[in-house]
Write a protein that holds these residues in place. Structure first.
Motif, PDB file in Angstrom:
ATOM      1  N   GLN A  19       0.656  -1.138   0.028  1.00 19.73           N
ATOM      2  CA  GLN A  19      -0.167  -0.047  -0.121  1.00 19.73           C
ATOM      3  C   GLN A  19       0.953   1.488   0.088  1.00 19.73           C
ATOM      4  O   GLN A  19       0.867   1.966   1.186  1.00 19.73           O
ATOM      5  N   PRO A  20       1.692   1.477  -1.119  1.00 23.08           N
ATOM      6  CA  PRO A  20       2.811   2.661  -1.043  1.00 23.08           C
ATOM      7  C   PRO A  20       2.228   3.971  -0.719  1.00 23.08           C
ATOM      8  O   PRO A  20       2.780   4.761  -0.182  1.00 23.08           O
ATOM      9  N   LEU A  21       0.859   4.204  -1.230  1.00 19.65           N
ATOM     10  CA  LEU A  21       0.269   5.614  -1.132  1.00 19.65           C
ATOM     11  C   LEU A  21       0.004   5.894   0.246  1.00 19.65           C
ATOM     12  O   LEU A  21       0.515   7.002   0.782  1.00 19.65           O
ATOM     13  N   PHE A  22      -0.671   4.961   1.056  1.00 19.83           N
ATOM     14  CA  PHE A  22      -1.097   4.988   2.210  1.00 19.83           C
ATOM     15  C   PHE A  22       0.056   5.179   3.306  1.00 19.83           C
ATOM     16  O   PHE A  22       0.470   5.736   4.090  1.00 19.83           O
ATOM     17  N   ALA A  23       1.157   4.058   2.988  1.00 19.90           N
ATOM     18  CA  ALA A  23       2.464   3.968   3.950  1.00 19.90           C
ATOM     19  C   ALA A  23       3.085   5.310   3.628  1.00 19.90           C
ATOM     20  O   ALA A  23       3.770   5.809   4.663  1.00 19.90           O
ATOM     21  N   GLY A  24       3.306   5.843   2.472  1.00 18.07           N
ATOM     22  CA  GLY A  24       4.040   7.175   2.334  1.00 18.07           C
ATOM     23  C   GLY A  24       3.569   8.384   3.007  1.00 18.07           C
ATOM     24  O   GLY A  24       4.073   9.312   3.718  1.00 18.07           O
ATOM     25  N   GLU A  25       2.118   8.196   3.111  1.00 16.55           N
ATOM     26  CA  GLU A  25       1.171   9.446   3.669  1.00 16.55           C
ATOM     27  C   GLU A  25       1.693   9.174   5.353  1.00 16.55           C
ATOM     28  O   GLU A  25       1.882  10.176   6.062  1.00 16.55           O
ATOM     29  N   LEU A  26       1.771   7.950   5.733  1.00 11.64           N
ATOM     30  CA  LEU A  26       1.876   7.660   7.195  1.00 11.64           C
ATOM     31  C   LEU A  26       3.385   8.219   7.440  1.00 11.64           C
ATOM     32  O   LEU A  26       3.569   8.841   8.429  1.00 11.64           O
ATOM     33  N   LEU A  27       4.415   7.717   6.746  1.00 17.11           N
ATOM     34  CA  LEU A  27       5.497   8.221   6.998  1.00 17.11           C
ATOM     35  C   LEU A  27       6.013   9.502   6.975  1.00 17.11           C
ATOM     36  O   LEU A  27       6.677  10.196   7.984  1.00 17.11           O
ATOM     37  N   SER A  28       5.331  10.184   5.921  1.00 14.75           N
ATOM     38  CA  SER A  28       5.584  11.585   5.998  1.00 14.75           C
ATOM     39  C   SER A  28       4.918  12.259   7.241  1.00 14.75           C
ATOM     40  O   SER A  28       5.544  13.282   8.021  1.00 14.75           O
ATOM     41  N   ARG A  29       3.783  11.985   7.544  1.00 15.59           N
ATOM     42  CA  ARG A  29       3.220  12.829   8.683  1.00 15.59           C
ATOM     43  C   ARG A  29       3.752  12.286  10.179  1.00 15.59           C
ATOM     44  O   ARG A  29       3.561  13.045  11.039  1.00 15.59           O
ATOM     45  N   PHE A  30       4.180  11.127  10.187  1.00 10.47           N
ATOM     46  CA  PHE A  30       4.897  10.713  11.478  1.00 10.47           C
ATOM     47  C   PHE A  30       6.139  11.488  11.444  1.00 10.47           C
ATOM     48  O   PHE A  30       6.567  11.761  12.624  1.00 10.47           O
ATOM     49  N   LYS A  31       6.778  11.654  10.467  1.00 11.46           N
ATOM     50  CA  LYS A  31       8.066  12.222  10.372  1.00 11.46           C
ATOM     51  C   LYS A  31       8.092  13.924  10.673  1.00 11.46           C
ATOM     52  O   LYS A  31       8.651  14.628  11.505  1.00 11.46           O
ATOM     53  N   HIS A  32       7.269  14.733   9.538  1.00 15.06           N
ATOM     54  CA  HIS A  32       7.378  16.038   9.513  1.00 15.06           C
ATOM     55  C   HIS A  32       6.097  16.652  10.629  1.00 15.06           C
ATOM     56  O   HIS A  32       6.243  17.536  10.946  1.00 15.06           O
ATOM     57  N   GLY A  33       5.043  15.922  10.568  1.00 13.72           N
ATOM     58  CA  GLY A  33       4.053  16.265  11.456  1.00 13.72           C
ATOM     59  C   GLY A  33       4.225  15.967  13.005  1.00 13.72           C
ATOM     60  O   GLY A  33       3.939  16.899  13.742  1.00 13.72           O
ATOM     61  N   LEU A  34       4.741  14.947  13.260  1.00 13.57           N
ATOM     62  CA  LEU A  34       4.799  14.368  14.904  1.00 13.57           C
ATOM     63  C   LEU A  34       6.506  14.492  15.196  1.00 13.57           C
ATOM     64  O   LEU A  34       6.639  14.355  16.488  1.00 13.57           O
ATOM     65  N   GLY A  35       7.650  14.905  14.214  1.00 19.44           N
ATOM     66  CA  GLY A  35       8.580  14.758  14.746  1.00 19.44           C
ATOM     67  C   GLY A  35       9.161  13.691  15.127  1.00 19.44           C
ATOM     68  O   GLY A  35      10.264  13.599  16.099  1.00 19.44           O
ATOM     69  N   LEU A  36       8.785  12.244  14.711  1.00 20.83           N
ATOM     70  CA  LEU A  36       9.346  11.242  15.182  1.00 20.83           C
ATOM     71  C   LEU A  36      10.229  10.295  13.997  1.00 20.83           C
ATOM     72  O   LEU A  36       9.985  10.672  12.922  1.00 20.83           O
ATOM     73  N   HIS A  37      10.939  10.013  14.562  1.00 23.03           N
ATOM     74  CA  HIS A  37      11.928   8.915  13.740  1.00 23.03           C
ATOM     75  C   HIS A  37      11.166   7.982  13.026  1.00 23.03           C
ATOM     76  O   HIS A  37      10.296   7.516  13.662  1.00 23.03           O
ATOM     77  N   THR A  38      11.268   7.585  11.803  1.00 25.86           N
ATOM     78  CA  THR A  38      10.666   6.741  11.219  1.00 25.86           C
ATOM     79  C   THR A  38      11.396   5.531  10.821  1.00 25.86           C
ATOM     80  O   THR A  38      12.362   5.276  10.229  1.00 25.86           O
ATOM     81  N   ALA A  39      10.737   4.341  10.555  1.00 27.32           N
ATOM     82  CA  ALA A  39      11.171   2.944  10.127  1.00 27.32           C
ATOM     83  C   ALA A  39      10.349   2.425   9.294  1.00 27.32           C
ATOM     84  O   ALA A  39       8.896   2.393   9.626  1.00 27.32           O
ATOM     85  N   LEU A  40      10.681   1.353   8.379  1.00 23.92           N
ATOM     86  CA  LEU A  40       9.714   0.604   7.468  1.00 23.92           C
ATOM     87  C   LEU A  40      10.316  -0.482   7.678  1.00 23.92           C
ATOM     88  O   LEU A  40      11.491  -1.012   7.393  1.00 23.92           O
ATOM     89  N   ASP A  41       9.430  -1.696   7.926  1.00 24.38           N
ATOM     90  CA  ASP A  41       9.842  -3.098   8.038  1.00 24.38           C
ATOM     91  C   ASP A  41       9.416  -3.760   6.904  1.00 24.38           C
ATOM     92  O   ASP A  41       8.211  -3.681   6.558  1.00 24.38           O
ATOM     93  N   THR A  42      10.121  -4.382   5.897  1.00 24.21           N
ATOM     94  CA  THR A  42       9.717  -4.632   4.702  1.00 24.21           C
ATOM     95  C   THR A  42      10.485  -6.086   4.000  1.00 24.21           C
ATOM     96  O   THR A  42      11.806  -6.155   4.693  1.00 24.21           O
ATOM     97  N   SER A  43       9.942  -6.817   3.386  1.00 23.15           N
ATOM     98  CA  SER A  43      10.828  -7.999   2.806  1.00 23.15           C
ATOM     99  C   SER A  43      11.429  -7.407   1.257  1.00 23.15           C
ATOM    100  O   SER A  43      12.353  -8.090   1.028  1.00 23.15           O
ATOM    101  N   GLY A  44      10.968  -6.139   1.092  1.00 26.08           N
ATOM    102  CA  GLY A  44      11.590  -5.636  -0.103  1.00 26.08           C
ATOM    103  C   GLY A  44      10.941  -6.207  -1.504  1.00 26.08           C
ATOM    104  O   GLY A  44      11.709  -5.741  -2.511  1.00 26.08           O
ATOM    105  N   PHE A  45      10.242  -7.147  -1.395  1.00 30.65           N
ATOM    106  CA  PHE A  45       9.721  -7.622  -2.590  1.00 30.65           C
ATOM    107  C   PHE A  45       9.087  -6.882  -3.383  1.00 30.65           C
ATOM    108  O   PHE A  45       9.053  -7.071  -4.770  1.00 30.65           O
ATOM    109  N   VAL A  46       8.305  -5.943  -3.017  1.00 27.45           N
ATOM    110  CA  VAL A  46       7.499  -5.057  -3.709  1.00 27.45           C
ATOM    111  C   VAL A  46       8.292  -3.485  -3.595  1.00 27.45           C
ATOM    112  O   VAL A  46       7.405  -2.569  -3.613  1.00 27.45           O
ATOM    113  N   GLY A  47       9.358  -3.564  -3.461  1.00 24.51           N
ATOM    114  CA  GLY A  47      10.278  -2.178  -3.205  1.00 24.51           C
ATOM    115  C   GLY A  47      10.147  -1.230  -4.425  1.00 24.51           C
ATOM    116  O   GLY A  47      10.212  -0.127  -4.300  1.00 24.51           O
ATOM    117  N   ALA A  48      10.010  -1.972  -5.688  1.00 23.28           N
ATOM    118  CA  ALA A  48       9.639  -1.026  -6.691  1.00 23.28           C
ATOM    119  C   ALA A  48       8.694  -0.138  -6.553  1.00 23.28           C
ATOM    120  O   ALA A  48       8.501   0.902  -7.526  1.00 23.28           O
TER     121      ALA A  48
END
Length: 285
Positions: free
Chosen positions: A125-154
């Motif tokens: 769900q790249p659109l949703f994931a990107g939205e959450l990461l952006s708002r965690f980082k820039h809105g809440l000022g939190l360090h962000t992490a992504l847990d992934t297999s990388g299979f759909v990293g493209a």
């Protein structure tokens, strides 16, 4: 993402469902969440399995972890098979997830933590994931992490990765046949994604699950270690001992847990695997 894919975490940790409990008051506007919402007015939604607070297994410090539903892999040792299907998640707005994380913002920052997207596979769900990461980082000022297999990293745009401070990358095997047996998929997309992260300069923690009789061959471990060392952006390797704590979930879903007879690795086996990564100059735990 877990998924895991994911990292080995005890399944008896209480997880908060993505939807409010019956009779519970829905999460209302929070000042920090309101600030985060200013960055985006789009009603972005996604399929969320659950969320939780964790320490030590989803990135540094105490973290708010959102488990997104859906995964393209079917790992034999997955301890969260209930996150595989998008349909098993709850359609949830980014506003609600960010508002939940905002409740713990002060505590998380004091504890040196942040926010992690896991699963399942968040990049499904790249659109949703990107939205959450952006708002965690820039809105809440939190360090962000992504847990992934990388299979759909493209599917991950560079903007999403720019908002990701740390990638927890599961490299489940170096031997291609073993990787296919473990996941039902091919290894090449994960390696390509790992190289892309190196080119972009994203910090990576590699995760490798040690399964006796499956992923523990010395040549297999050596291959993962040499590849990780070649990237130049891997700051840590988690060697995760296989366990069967999630077997009950397989049974509840009517699925056969084919590794039911596989033992957990002995401490000396885990130590030997870590030593092989350390021989390549990597920090392994």
């Amino acid at each position: 993402m877990p998924p895991t894919t994911g990292p080995v975490r005890p399944p008896d940790r209480a997880r908060r469902p993505a939807h409010p409990r019956p009779g519970a008051r829905p999460a209302g506007p929070h000042p920090a969440a309101t600030a985060a919402g200013a960055a985006s007015r789009r009603p972005v939604t996604g399929s969320v399995h659950s969320w939780d607070l964790s320490t030590g297994v989803d990135g540094p410090g105490t973290r708010f972890v959102a488990f997104l539903a859906g995964c393209p892999l079917s790992c034999l040792y997955c301890h969260n098979p209930d996150t595989w299907s998008l349909r098993r998640g709850t359609r949830t707005g980014a506003d609600q997830v960010v508002a939940e994380a905002a409740k713990y913002r002060t505590f998380i920052r004091a504890a040196g933590g942040g926010a992690t997207l896991s699963g399942g596979e968040p990049l499904l769900q790249p659109l949703f994931a990107g939205e959450l990461l952006s708002r965690f980082k820039h809105g809440l000022g939190l360090h962000t992490a992504l847990d992934t297999s990388g299979f759909v990293g493209a599917r991950a745009p560079d903007s999403l990765l720019a908002d990701t401070d740390l990638v927890l990358l599961d490299i489940k095997s170096w031997d291609r046949d073993t990787y296919r047996r473990v996941t039902g998929r091919e290894l090449a997309p994960t390696l390509a994604f790992a190289r892309r992260l190196a080119d972009l300069g994203n910090e990576v923690w590699v995760r490798f699950v040690l399964v006796p009789g499956l992923t523990d061959a010395p040549d297999n471990i050596e291959g993962v270690a040499a590849f990780a060392a070649s990237l130049g952006n891997v700051s840590r390797v988690d060697v995760l001992p296989f366990h069967k704590l999630g077997a009950a979930k397989w049974e509840a879903l009517g699925k056969r847990f084919v590794l039911a007879g596989t033992p957990s690795p002995a401490p000396e086996q885990v130590a030997a695997a870590r030593a092989r990564f350390e021989a390549h100059g990597l920090y392994a735990v």
